[in-house]
Design a protein around this motif. Structure first.
Motif, short mmCIF file in Angstrom:
data_model
loop_
_atom_site.label_atom_id
_atom_site.label_comp_id
_atom_site.label_asym_id
_atom_site.label_seq_id
_atom_site.Cartn_x
_atom_site.Cartn_y
_atom_site.Cartn_z
N GLU A 165 0.84 -1.20 0.00
CA GLU A 165 0.00 0.00 0.00
C GLU A 165 0.87 1.25 0.00
O GLU A 165 0.58 2.22 -0.72
CB GLU A 165 -0.92 0.00 1.22
N PHE A 166 1.94 1.24 0.78
CA PHE A 166 2.84 2.40 0.79
C PHE A 166 3.39 2.68 -0.60
O PHE A 166 3.46 3.84 -1.02
CB PHE A 166 4.01 2.17 1.76
N LEU A 167 3.79 1.64 -1.32
CA LEU A 167 4.39 1.83 -2.65
C LEU A 167 3.43 2.53 -3.61
O LEU A 167 3.85 3.38 -4.40
CB LEU A 167 4.80 0.47 -3.23
N VAL A 168 2.15 2.19 -3.52
CA VAL A 168 1.16 2.85 -4.38
C VAL A 168 1.07 4.33 -4.02
O VAL A 168 1.11 5.21 -4.91
CB VAL A 168 -0.23 2.19 -4.23
N ILE A 209 -1.62 -9.25 -3.67
CA ILE A 209 -0.58 -8.42 -4.29
C ILE A 209 -0.95 -8.08 -5.74
O ILE A 209 -0.69 -6.95 -6.20
CB ILE A 209 0.79 -9.13 -4.24
N ALA A 210 -1.58 -9.00 -6.44
CA ALA A 210 -2.07 -8.70 -7.79
C ALA A 210 -3.08 -7.55 -7.73
O ALA A 210 -3.07 -6.65 -8.60
CB ALA A 210 -2.71 -9.94 -8.41
N PHE A 211 -3.94 -7.57 -6.74
CA PHE A 211 -4.90 -6.48 -6.54
C PHE A 211 -4.18 -5.16 -6.29
O PHE A 211 -4.57 -4.11 -6.81
CB PHE A 211 -5.81 -6.82 -5.36
N MET A 212 -3.09 -5.20 -5.52
CA MET A 212 -2.34 -3.98 -5.25
C MET A 212 -1.64 -3.46 -6.50
O MET A 212 -1.46 -2.26 -6.66
CB MET A 212 -1.32 -4.23 -4.13
N ILE A 213 -1.23 -4.37 -7.39
CA ILE A 213 -0.65 -3.93 -8.67
C ILE A 213 -1.71 -3.20 -9.49
O ILE A 213 -1.43 -2.16 -10.11
CB ILE A 213 -0.06 -5.12 -9.44
N MET A 214 -2.94 -3.72 -9.49
CA MET A 214 -4.03 -3.04 -10.19
C MET A 214 -4.32 -1.69 -9.53
O MET A 214 -4.62 -0.70 -10.21
CB MET A 214 -5.29 -3.91 -10.17
N HIS A 215 -4.22 -1.64 -8.21
CA HIS A 215 -4.36 -0.39 -7.45
C HIS A 215 -3.33 0.63 -7.95
O HIS A 215 -3.64 1.80 -8.18
CB HIS A 215 -4.16 -0.72 -5.97
N LEU A 216 -2.10 0.17 -8.14
CA LEU A 216 -1.03 1.04 -8.65
C LEU A 216 -1.35 1.55 -10.05
O LEU A 216 -1.18 2.74 -10.35
CB LEU A 216 0.30 0.28 -8.65
N LEU A 217 -1.81 0.66 -10.92
CA LEU A 217 -2.10 1.04 -12.31
C LEU A 217 -3.30 1.99 -12.39
O LEU A 217 -3.32 2.90 -13.22
CB LEU A 217 -2.34 -0.20 -13.15
N LYS A 218 -4.27 1.80 -11.53
CA LYS A 218 -5.41 2.72 -11.49
C LYS A 218 -4.98 4.09 -10.97
O LYS A 218 -5.47 5.12 -11.44
CB LYS A 218 -6.52 2.15 -10.61
#
Length: 352
Positions: free
Chosen positions: A70-73, A243-252
């Motif tokens: 979450e921090f990375l996003v 973690i895949a969900f968090m990658i999508m969070h990053l892309l959004k």
């Protein structure tokens, strides 16, 4: 003889021409897969670094850590202007309070002690949450205007959020407490699942601060049986899927910050789908990317980019068909907010 030679020469020239056309088309299509979208790509170093670290977790080259994810996003969205130590401090302080509460009340003998403490933390004003329980934020709940409305740091600061930020915060705190919980999808929705003392699944609906049954989810959100069978909805996410969900969070977040879908988002979405081909959240992002890139090329130069447009139309249609085959459905934002408001009112009546 002359006619035969001439005919043969013409046939040869036509064949050579066709071969050249096929080669040129293949080369063009190969380039257009990603290269032709490169002019749209921002090449942002913060998002690239965040994606690299998240994919390291996804590939299990580094340890799963939702707090770090979450921090990375947030860090990428804020151009690296926040510190991990600051992000951790408030989470760590909250975790310390919750651990003290568990020990003081002799709850360690229960495996659901972290879940019980978190239920109180989110729903009941007390010293645990500075006498301010967490509420659903109806203003821009999807972060269309301000994507940071979806961030955990905002939810911790204001004690308000929506299904994503509230659920991710819960999951982070539960992980820190050494408890068990999982994120789970429903149409247009994210919530928490955990194992109860009786060994059965418990659903915690953070938007209303209530425990709900699967049947309530199915009826109120019109969940299809096919989607449950395929693990699209009402299924606890694994650490890898989280973690895949968090990658999508990053892309959004990238899409919201820069206003585009591009090669960066497409390549990283496809990388997730190579590992989790039925991951609906990634399929939805992929659908949106192909639609955006196809329509943009069509608006700019439809004659020049015919093959490129057809490729995106094909991928867009194929992705929709894949989602349909999985039983994926979606509520409108208006219907979802109406459901949340109704549930909150019903919960208030029950607690009077």
């Amino acid at each position: 003889m002359t006619k035969i030679i001439l005919s043969f020469a013409i046939t040869l020239l036509i064949s050579l021409y066709n071969a050249c056309q096929i080669y040129a088309t293949n080369q063009y299509q190969e380039k257009n897969t990603y290269v032709d979208t490169a002019y749209l790509s921002i090449n942002d170093s913060f998002f690239s670094s965040a994606a690299d670290e998240l994919f390291s977790m996804l590939h299990e080259k580094s340890q799963y850590n939702l707090k770090r994810a979450e921090f990375l996003v947030e860090w990428a969205f804020y151009d690296g202007k926040i510190e991990y130590s600051d992000f951790c401090n408030e989470i760590d302080n909250t975790t310390t309070k919750l651990k003290h509460f568990i020990l003081k009340n002799n709850l360690n003998k229960y495996r659901t002690a972290p879940n019980y403490a978190l239920f109180l933390f989110f729903t009941q004003p007390s010293i645990l949450n500075e006498f301010k329980s967490f509420k659903y934020d109806f203003e821009d709940p999807t972060g269309k205007l301000n994507y940071d409305k979806l961030f955990v740091s905002k939810t911790l600061k204001t004690h308000s959020g929506q299904c994503q930020s509230l659920s991710v915060l819960y999951k982070i705190l539960c992980d820190e407490l050494g408890g068990h919980s999982a994120l789970a999808f429903a149409p247009y929705h994210l919530y928490i699942k955990h194992i109860g003392e009786d060994g059965k699944w418990v659903n915690f609906e953070l938007t209303s601060g209530s425990l709900v049954r699967d049947m309530w989810m199915i009826e109120s959100m019109e969940v299809q049986t096919e989607a449950i069978r395929n693990g699209v909805f009402l299924t606890a996410l694994s650490n890898k899927e989280t973690i895949a969900f968090m990658i999508m969070h990053l892309l959004k977040a990238y899409h919201n910050k820069f206003g585009i879908w591009d090669s960066f988002t497409l390549q990283h979405t496809d990388k997730v789908l190579q590992i989790l081909p039925n991951f609906a959240d990634a399929l939805v992002v992929k659908m949106n990317i192909h639609q955006y890139l196809g329509l943009k090329a069509k608006a700019e130069s439809p004659k020049i980019h015919q093959d490129y447009i057809r490729m995106h139309q094909f991928e867009y249609t194929r992705t929709i068909q894949r989602l349909d085959s999985l039983g994926y459905t979606q509520l409108s934002e208006e219907d979802y907010n109406r459901n949340v408001a109704k549930t909150i009112e019903e919960n208030k009546k029950l607690n009077k």
